[in-house]
Design a protein around this motif. Sequence first.
Motif, mmCIF file in Angstrom:
data_model
loop_
_atom_site.group_PDB
_atom_site.id
_atom_site.type_symbol
_atom_site.label_atom_id
_atom_site.label_comp_id
_atom_site.label_asym_id
_atom_site.label_seq_id
_atom_site.Cartn_x
_atom_site.Cartn_y
_atom_site.Cartn_z
ATOM 1 N N ASP C 59 0.835 -1.195 0.000
ATOM 2 C CA ASP C 59 0.000 0.000 0.000
ATOM 3 C C ASP C 59 0.870 1.246 0.000
ATOM 4 O O ASP C 59 1.713 1.415 0.881
ATOM 5 N N TYR C 60 0.720 2.098 -0.999
ATOM 6 C CA TYR C 60 1.478 3.348 -1.058
ATOM 7 C C TYR C 60 0.491 4.498 -0.986
ATOM 8 O O TYR C 60 0.058 5.003 -2.018
ATOM 9 N N PRO C 61 0.119 4.938 0.205
ATOM 10 C CA PRO C 61 -0.901 5.994 0.285
ATOM 11 C C PRO C 61 -0.398 7.324 -0.265
ATOM 12 O O PRO C 61 -1.171 8.103 -0.782
ATOM 13 N N MET C 118 -8.353 -8.123 3.722
ATOM 14 C CA MET C 118 -7.389 -7.301 4.433
ATOM 15 C C MET C 118 -7.221 -5.923 3.808
ATOM 16 O O MET C 118 -6.913 -4.960 4.491
ATOM 17 N N PHE C 119 -7.364 -5.834 2.468
ATOM 18 C CA PHE C 119 -7.061 -4.572 1.797
ATOM 19 C C PHE C 119 -8.257 -3.957 1.095
ATOM 20 O O PHE C 119 -8.214 -2.799 0.730
ATOM 21 N N PRO C 143 -8.127 -3.868 7.393
ATOM 22 C CA PRO C 143 -7.142 -3.611 8.439
ATOM 23 C C PRO C 143 -5.710 -3.413 7.986
ATOM 24 O O PRO C 143 -4.967 -2.718 8.645
ATOM 25 N N LEU C 144 -5.271 -4.043 6.887
ATOM 26 C CA LEU C 144 -3.848 -3.968 6.596
ATOM 27 C C LEU C 144 -3.467 -2.724 5.817
ATOM 28 O O LEU C 144 -2.299 -2.526 5.514
ATOM 29 N N ARG C 145 -4.420 -1.878 5.479
ATOM 30 C CA ARG C 145 -4.063 -0.633 4.798
ATOM 31 C C ARG C 145 -3.319 0.279 5.738
ATOM 32 O O ARG C 145 -3.440 0.184 6.962
ATOM 33 N N LYS C 146 -2.548 1.188 5.185
ATOM 34 C CA LYS C 146 -1.694 2.022 6.011
ATOM 35 C C LYS C 146 -2.487 2.991 6.873
ATOM 36 O O LYS C 146 -1.995 3.483 7.876
ATOM 37 N N TYR C 148 -5.169 2.322 8.554
ATOM 38 C CA TYR C 148 -5.830 1.679 9.678
ATOM 39 C C TYR C 148 -4.823 1.605 10.808
ATOM 40 O O TYR C 148 -3.802 0.964 10.703
ATOM 41 N N LEU C 150 -3.584 0.501 14.475
ATOM 42 C CA LEU C 150 -3.846 -0.409 15.585
ATOM 43 C C LEU C 150 -3.921 0.401 16.858
ATOM 44 O O LEU C 150 -3.187 1.344 17.051
ATOM 45 N N LYS C 152 -2.899 1.425 20.102
ATOM 46 C CA LYS C 152 -1.669 1.122 20.827
ATOM 47 C C LYS C 152 -1.784 1.349 22.307
ATOM 48 O O LYS C 152 -1.204 0.673 23.102
#
Lengths: 341, 406, 165
Positions: C59-61, C118-119, C143-146, C148, C150, C152
Amino acid sequence: MMDFLNLIPVTWLPLLESVFYALVFPGFIAILLLAFFIIWFERKAAARVQMRYGPLWVSKRTGGIAQLLADMIRFSFQEFIVPEGADLIPFVFLPGFLLAFSVLPTLFIPIGPYYSHIFPAGYTLLLSVAFTLVIPVYLVVLGWAADNKFSFIGALREAYLLISYEVPFILAIASAFLLYGTLNLVEVVTIQERSLPGIILNPVAALVFLIAVIRATGRVPYDIVEADSELVFGPYVEYSSLMFGFVMGVPYIELYSYSLLFSVLFLGGWAPITGVGFLGGLIIPGIVTFVKAVIVMCALVFLRGVYPRYKLDKAVRAGWSWVFYLALIALLLSAFMSRVL
Amino acid sequence: MTQEIKTIPFTYEALSQLKMSEGVLELQIGPAHAGSGHMRIVAWVEGDTVVKVDPDIGFVHRGVEKLSEDRIYIKAIPMVERPSLVDTVNANLGYVMALERLLGIEPPPRAQYIRVITAEISRIMSHLYGIAIYGIFMGSSTVFMWAMADREPFIDLLQELTGARITYSHIIPGGVRWDLPKDFAENAEIALKYLENRTKDYEKVWINNPVVVARSMGVGKLSAEGAIRLGVVGPNLRASGVKYDIRKEEPYAAYEEFDFEVPTFKEGDSYSRLLQRVEEIKQSIHIIRQALKRLPDGKIIYEDYYKRMSPLMKKIYDEKGRVKFTLMLTSLSPPKGEAVSRVEGGRGEMFYYLVSDGGKAPYRFRVVTPSFRNLPFFTHVMPGHKLADIPVIYGSIDYFPPEADR
Amino acid sequence: MSSEQLEKLSGLLGGTAKVAYNERSNLIRIEVERGELRNVAVQLRDYGFDHCSSVTVVDYPKEDLMEVVWHLSSYSRSEVSRYTIGLVTSVSRSKPEVASLTDVWESALFLERETHEMFGVNFVGHPDLRPLLLPEELMGTWPLRKDYQLKKKREDVFKKGGASL
């Protein structure tokens, strides 16, 4: 002690002897103590094969033999859960019926020559076999009563296996009947005392009998109904607390009834020993028969450490093919041997 | 004869049609079941025959790929080991190889040999675990207890080496962390001889057991062409007749210098998968013996990293053979680029893909585990068999749910 | 891979594919346009790359694109069995849609399903895009996109009402 015995009226003696036979030996109390022993033996023998200790910590000096007592105490403190969709009356009451019917055949199997004074001895072979055949039907109802797909599949498996393995079983009994010519088990032992034990006279019938016994009590490799990895515990899966103890113990009690029948029919019963009176004609030959039955039970229970489980369709097919053929061969062999005897 | 593999779509229309049809029972062999592991197998059963199977996985999904984007490169090593819990060294090795390819470094020969030894021990342990699970699913607790107990000598060996029983985190970029202790070779020989003797016991009691043969021969057959189409990996692939082992095709970590065979079987049923694992254990024993005999001397860590150690760390390295983490290792920043590494684990091919943007944490870390690639067995091979064959096929492909879910 | 083999392979694939060789990883990176994807895939399969090892997205946002990567290798053709091919195509982040390659390689079935959940990349033509690893509630959060994040800190989890991720 002897003064006390003199106080009992003579007419009461047969009744008391019957009660002793039913409740103490080889009846209820002997069965309970034997269940403790055989379950401990199964776990210990399987453990020794598997390079581990088995039951050990409960009574360390005697090798863990009180393990089942500890389990029973724990079970009686658990809550008895009845699933919401379960059929209440069969679910709650059938284990008790199962227990009763599994004990019942032992009443009709003589363990000594004095037996004919306790219960009428005329048709004992027929009666004991008849009572053993009722239990699988209860099992099918049990599988339906718990509202669970896996119990249902277990009940169906029991129905298939019941139908395919009872026919060879009845044929094995029929060949024993043909061999000895009588339904009176006391006379059967007398015939074996005169000639040879039944296992030498007709080994094929003994083999078919044993196979049917392993199937009927669900010992490995025939624990298809209660297959652990496929149907978590089959028809018994929803039970908890003391009922769970019952349904776990009932197959062992069935095994005891069958083994007693086997030792009388094929192993010569109380063969070398004979005597008269209550003590010499029942207790002492009874111990011999009992020990033979326990040896047979230990051998059958040991298979847990050796074999995995059979598949249902292969087991049913085997019941209708080679086990059936063996039973027919047993019948022919009996017909031949009965001429010789 | 090519095998017919039907791809049954799991569209909602097809599923609801199946639900409505009479005589079809939907069984949820769910997570709390003795024969399912950490997953749910939804099986549609018509009578006793399985019509369709839907593996419902993801119960132990930890998000290893997402978590690694927040952590430095070295912290991904324990994270990558834990999903493949029984075969940790190969998982560790694959990730570190991808990282080394990004960094452009090569570990010294002694480190490569030690990597091979620990990887083969891990493979033996993984195969023993697979045999154990196969046994317990078929109803024999004997082989389960035996195989689990037979892993203990190897766990002890590696515990002497690394201090941990199962998750060692032994392989780091540049080499390995601990050198072999003095008596490792003798202890390893004792363990290997013990396993060879035990193989005879297994053959008598389990492999030639008529019930095992009856239950697993002809069950779960997958032809070679079907195996290639479905993309399955590991002993399942080789038992179907495809001779493909990454240790021979794309050799890594000193495997070129060893002389070993890649066994294959033609039938592709559950019984040949069992035999395949036993044969591979024998080959692993052979490799370990060769490696121990020809172990080269030298350093166990990349020369450049050794030079940057502080004097105290060098002293510990010289005395105890232990590599402490330098600042270099904990602040690795590989140059921008990507790397791919493939490792032959006990269960099959582990695939790692690392993309770096020059920072301290991976930009994208992709791991595909062998159990995930063996999933098509559930949807394509199980239908058509009986209900009692589900545990047999499941146990024979050595599917490990935490590994598939990562 | 020798340069002749590499040239032969890139000649097979037609003009629009960009081929690069990563020697350390034995990786051949082939970048194609979205429209050419299926043709190149069929060419590669016929050349001998018969199964798919991994499907993923990088993913390259910042450049507003996502790169969908299929990693392929070969079981049956021994000259190329040591190489991995990375078949890359770029899709836009606002409408990520690409042709599914499950009819070319059936081994991509579960891999594309996981990448979709995931993407959020829609694989057009995939027979079954239900969620595989994630629970139903998380479907759509990609969830695995930049973008999203987590959670912390503990405070974040408890502040937003706890139970959901």
